[in-house]
Scaffold this motif. Structure first.
Motif, PDB file in Angstrom:
ATOM      1  N   GLY A  24      29.859 -54.643  15.271  1.00 60.30           N
ATOM      2  CA  GLY A  24      30.666 -54.702  16.499  1.00 60.30           C
ATOM      3  C   GLY A  24      32.162 -54.874  16.223  1.00 60.30           C
ATOM      4  N   PRO A  25      32.897 -55.534  17.126  1.00 58.16           N
ATOM      5  CA  PRO A  25      32.434 -56.011  18.441  1.00 58.16           C
ATOM      6  C   PRO A  25      32.421 -54.913  19.510  1.00 58.16           C
ATOM      7  CG  PRO A  25      34.720 -56.610  18.144  1.00 58.16           C
ATOM      8  CD  PRO A  25      34.296 -55.932  16.866  1.00 58.16           C
ATOM      9  N   ASP A  26      33.148 -53.818  19.255  1.00 53.58           N
ATOM     10  CA  ASP A  26      33.228 -52.764  20.264  1.00 53.58           C
ATOM     11  C   ASP A  26      32.032 -51.825  20.141  1.00 53.58           C
ATOM     12  OD1 ASP A  26      35.678 -53.732  21.182  1.00 53.58           O
ATOM     13  OD2 ASP A  26      36.769 -52.603  19.633  1.00 53.58           O
ATOM     14  N   PRO A  27      31.521 -51.310  21.258  1.00 54.45           N
ATOM     15  CA  PRO A  27      30.414 -50.351  21.191  1.00 54.45           C
ATOM     16  C   PRO A  27      30.877 -49.027  20.586  1.00 54.45           C
ATOM     17  CG  PRO A  27      31.231 -50.529  23.434  1.00 54.45           C
ATOM     18  CD  PRO A  27      31.933 -51.594  22.649  1.00 54.45           C
ATOM     19  N   ILE A  28      29.918 -48.263  20.104  1.00 57.67           N
ATOM     20  CA  ILE A  28      30.191 -46.921  19.581  1.00 57.67           C
ATOM     21  C   ILE A  28      29.847 -45.938  20.684  1.00 57.67           C
ATOM     22  CG2 ILE A  28      29.659 -45.245  17.781  1.00 57.67           C
ATOM     23  CD1 ILE A  28      28.534 -47.621  16.124  1.00 57.67           C
ATOM     24  N   GLU A  29      30.849 -45.269  21.229  1.00 52.72           N
ATOM     25  CA  GLU A  29      30.612 -44.316  22.299  1.00 52.72           C
ATOM     26  C   GLU A  29      30.375 -42.921  21.717  1.00 52.72           C
ATOM     27  OE1 GLU A  29      33.845 -44.641  25.010  1.00 52.72           O
ATOM     28  OE2 GLU A  29      33.163 -46.584  25.797  1.00 52.72           O
ATOM     29  N   TYR A  30      29.484 -42.189  22.365  1.00 52.57           N
ATOM     30  CA  TYR A  30      29.167 -40.855  21.857  1.00 52.57           C
ATOM     31  C   TYR A  30      29.116 -39.847  22.997  1.00 52.57           C
ATOM     32  CZ  TYR A  30      24.373 -41.534  23.656  1.00 52.57           C
ATOM     33  OH  TYR A  30      23.283 -41.754  24.468  1.00 52.57           O
ATOM     34  N   ASP A  31      29.303 -38.577  22.635  1.00 58.83           N
ATOM     35  CA  ASP A  31      29.054 -37.472  23.558  1.00 58.83           C
ATOM     36  C   ASP A  31      27.697 -36.841  23.261  1.00 58.83           C
ATOM     37  OD1 ASP A  31      31.699 -37.177  25.090  1.00 58.83           O
ATOM     38  OD2 ASP A  31      32.338 -37.267  22.985  1.00 58.83           O
ATOM     39  N   TYR A  32      27.361 -36.815  21.952  1.00 58.12           N
ATOM     40  CA  TYR A  32      26.047 -36.331  21.522  1.00 58.12           C
ATOM     41  C   TYR A  32      25.493 -37.324  20.505  1.00 58.12           C
ATOM     42  CZ  TYR A  32      27.719 -31.947  23.527  1.00 58.12           C
ATOM     43  OH  TYR A  32      28.227 -30.991  24.378  1.00 58.12           O
ATOM     44  N   LEU A  33      24.224 -37.644  20.657  1.00 54.49           N
ATOM     45  CA  LEU A  33      23.581 -38.603  19.766  1.00 54.49           C
ATOM     46  C   LEU A  33      22.394 -37.934  19.081  1.00 54.49           C
ATOM     47  CD1 LEU A  33      23.109 -41.545  18.731  1.00 54.49           C
ATOM     48  CD2 LEU A  33      21.689 -41.891  20.786  1.00 54.49           C
ATOM     49  N   VAL A  34      22.301 -38.132  17.772  1.00 54.94           N
ATOM     50  CA  VAL A  34      21.151 -37.633  17.008  1.00 54.94           C
ATOM     51  C   VAL A  34      20.509 -38.815  16.306  1.00 54.94           C
ATOM     52  CG1 VAL A  34      20.307 -36.025  15.281  1.00 54.94           C
ATOM     53  CG2 VAL A  34      22.340 -35.438  16.623  1.00 54.94           C
ATOM     54  N   LEU A  35      19.232 -39.017  16.568  1.00 55.41           N
ATOM     55  CA  LEU A  35      18.494 -40.119  15.953  1.00 55.41           C
ATOM     56  C   LEU A  35      17.679 -39.605  14.781  1.00 55.41           C
ATOM     57  CD1 LEU A  35      17.346 -41.934  19.213  1.00 55.41           C
ATOM     58  CD2 LEU A  35      19.195 -42.599  17.661  1.00 55.41           C
TER      59      LEU A  35
ATOM     60  N   MET B 263      40.027 -33.643  25.106  1.00 57.20           N
ATOM     61  CA  MET B 263      39.261 -34.833  24.752  1.00 57.20           C
ATOM     62  C   MET B 263      38.397 -34.559  23.528  1.00 57.20           C
ATOM     63  SD  MET B 263      36.552 -37.026  27.054  1.00 57.20           S
ATOM     64  CE  MET B 263      35.247 -35.826  26.849  1.00 57.20           C
ATOM     65  N   THR B 264      38.364 -35.509  22.617  1.00 55.16           N
ATOM     66  CA  THR B 264      37.580 -35.353  21.392  1.00 55.16           C
ATOM     67  C   THR B 264      36.098 -35.552  21.678  1.00 55.16           C
ATOM     68  OG1 THR B 264      39.407 -36.184  20.039  1.00 55.16           O
ATOM     69  CG2 THR B 264      37.218 -36.207  19.051  1.00 55.16           C
ATOM     70  N   GLU B 265      35.286 -34.587  21.216  1.00 49.76           N
ATOM     71  CA  GLU B 265      33.830 -34.699  21.330  1.00 49.76           C
ATOM     72  C   GLU B 265      33.320 -35.497  20.135  1.00 49.76           C
ATOM     73  OE1 GLU B 265      32.072 -33.603  23.818  1.00 49.76           O
ATOM     74  OE2 GLU B 265      32.917 -31.759  24.631  1.00 49.76           O
ATOM     75  N   HIS B 266      32.521 -36.535  20.415  1.00 56.09           N
ATOM     76  CA  HIS B 266      32.057 -37.404  19.338  1.00 56.09           C
ATOM     77  C   HIS B 266      30.550 -37.241  19.144  1.00 56.09           C
ATOM     78  CE1 HIS B 266      31.967 -41.734  17.482  1.00 56.09           C
ATOM     79  NE2 HIS B 266      31.926 -40.786  16.561  1.00 56.09           N
ATOM     80  N   VAL B 267      30.164 -36.774  17.941  1.00 54.51           N
ATOM     81  CA  VAL B 267      28.760 -36.665  17.568  1.00 54.51           C
ATOM     82  C   VAL B 267      28.421 -37.854  16.685  1.00 54.51           C
ATOM     83  CG1 VAL B 267      26.981 -35.291  16.421  1.00 54.51           C
ATOM     84  CG2 VAL B 267      28.874 -34.140  17.616  1.00 54.51           C
ATOM     85  N   VAL B 268      27.447 -38.649  17.096  1.00 54.10           N
ATOM     86  CA  VAL B 268      27.021 -39.812  16.319  1.00 54.10           C
ATOM     87  C   VAL B 268      25.598 -39.573  15.821  1.00 54.10           C
ATOM     88  CG1 VAL B 268      26.555 -42.288  16.324  1.00 54.10           C
ATOM     89  CG2 VAL B 268      28.519 -41.376  17.582  1.00 54.10           C
TER      90      VAL B 268
END
Length: 381
Positions: A98-109, A1-6
């Motif tokens: 949108g319209p689809d949400p952006i799903e993340y595994d790790y989020l950096v604000l 599974m791809t890990e997604h960092v946003v």
């Protein structure tokens, strides 16, 4: 599974982090095991320290702006969009496009700070700032025609971005008017909301004698409550009033409403562990730069050093290793003390600042860094 960092926010912290991750996780990104997405609400990256020089004709506002796409590694996915909601339970973001949400595994604000002059009645109409592109350009026009009268620099809100910039402005203004033979006709007053001229006592102790030597008047414990543009006066919470002919103000700052609505911080800045930069109220969420409530200055160097820490921690977590990198509070800053001299400070959580003696060499070092900043953001320095 791809890990997604946003990463949300394309300022110094977000951009440096994205490029660091692209380099550090190049193999994983190329193999499709990791994605790095940077979401920014505009196409440009803005280097705000340039705006200090605009009022004095030393830079143009456009000198602080570059297309973000030109600064990012090709492995980083850039999404120009405005995030409207953060759901840390479901690990997803909603956005305007949108319209689809952006799903993340790790989020950096890395959402930074925004100016809030509307918090002080009359400030928008009666004052000018150099903390915005338009404000710096407008203040330049005012200064060019200002040949006599009372110039007031008032720090209205704290904390604020670039804590040394108000000091730099009055030091540069003093020198600039002297060079033009106008200083005897221009009075300069500096106000600060607590009982010293800077939030850090060591920097305040260093700056106060310089102000006295330069005949820069100081009003401390000065908390502006209202500005009267017609009468050209500032009224304070303490009951005093100060007249001005030209007001350069540091407006109150706000964090992001996204942070408040997500329950990550009451003031719009994320409450984090000051060493790991992990959010206290959510898992797999980090914050850096102005967005991280660590107690250190809201400065570009802070965002830069924190980005390196977050990049190392994320790389370790993605590779299934313990994350051991920590931030020690490191901050460094050049401080202009005139048009051709500057000081330098460096400090961290344990070691207080000790400003270097001002010199022309340090001034040129600061200008050189401003020119090379774009390489820093790109991850090449």
């Amino acid at each position: 599974m791809t890990e997604h960092v946003v990463i949300v926010g394309g300022g110094t912290g977000g951009t440096v982090l994205a490029n660091d991750l692209a380099d550090r996780l190049a193999a994983e990104i190329d193999s499709g095991d990791v994605r790095v997405t940077l979401v920014n609400d505009g196409p440009d990256h803005v280097y705000k320290p340039v705006w200090l020089y605009v009022p004095f004709g030393q830079r143009e506002p456009s000198d602080g702006r570059r297309p973000l796409a030109d600064l990012l590694d090709d492995r980083v996915e850039l999404r120009v969009d405005r995030v409207t909601d953060i759901d840390t339970e479901a690990q997803r973001l909603h956005s305007m496009e949108g319209p689809d949400p952006i799903e993340y595994d790790y989020l950096v604000l890395a959402t930074g700070s925004t100016l809030a002059p509307d918090e002080i009645p009359g400030l928008e109409e009666g004052g000018h700032d150099f903390y915005s592109e338009s404000g710096a350009a407008a203040l330049r026009e005012e200064l060019l025609s200002f040949t006599e009268g009372h110039l007031v620099l008032s720090v209205v809100g704290s904390p604020h971005m670039c804590p040394a910039a108000p000091l730099e402005f009055v030091f540069m203004a003093d020198d600039w008017f002297r060079e033009r033979g106008l200083r005897e006709d221009v009075d300069i007053t500096y106000t600060y909301p607590i009982q010293r001229v800077h939030g850090n006592p060591h920097i305040a102790e260093w700056a106060q004698p310089i102000m006295e030597d330069r005949d820069i008047a100081v009003e401390t414990f000065f908390n502006a409550e209202t500005v009267d543009p017609e009468a050209q006066t500032i009224a304070t919470m303490e009951g005093s009033e100060l007249e001005y002919d030209l007001l350069a103000a540091i407006p109150p700052h706000r964090g992001s409403e996204l942070v408040v609505e997500a329950g990550l911080g009451e003031r719009g800045w994320v409450e984090v562990d000051k060493h790991t930069l992990e959010a206290e109220a959510a898992e797999d969420v980090y914050a850096l730069g102005d967005t991280a409530d660590t107690g250190v200055p809201k400065a570009g160097s802070v965002a830069h050093y924190q980005a390196g820490v977050v990049a190392r921690r994320l790389a370790s977590e993605i590779r299934g290793r313990p994350a051991t990198a920590t931030y020690d509070g490191k901050t460094l800053c050049f401080v202009e003390t005139g048009m051709d001299a500057a000081s330098f400070v460096e400090f961290d959580y344990e070691n207080p600042p000790s400003p270097a003696p001002p010199s022309q060499k340090l001034h040129w070092s600061k200008l050189a860094y401003n020119e090379s900043y774009w390489l820093t953001a790109r991850g090449l320095l």
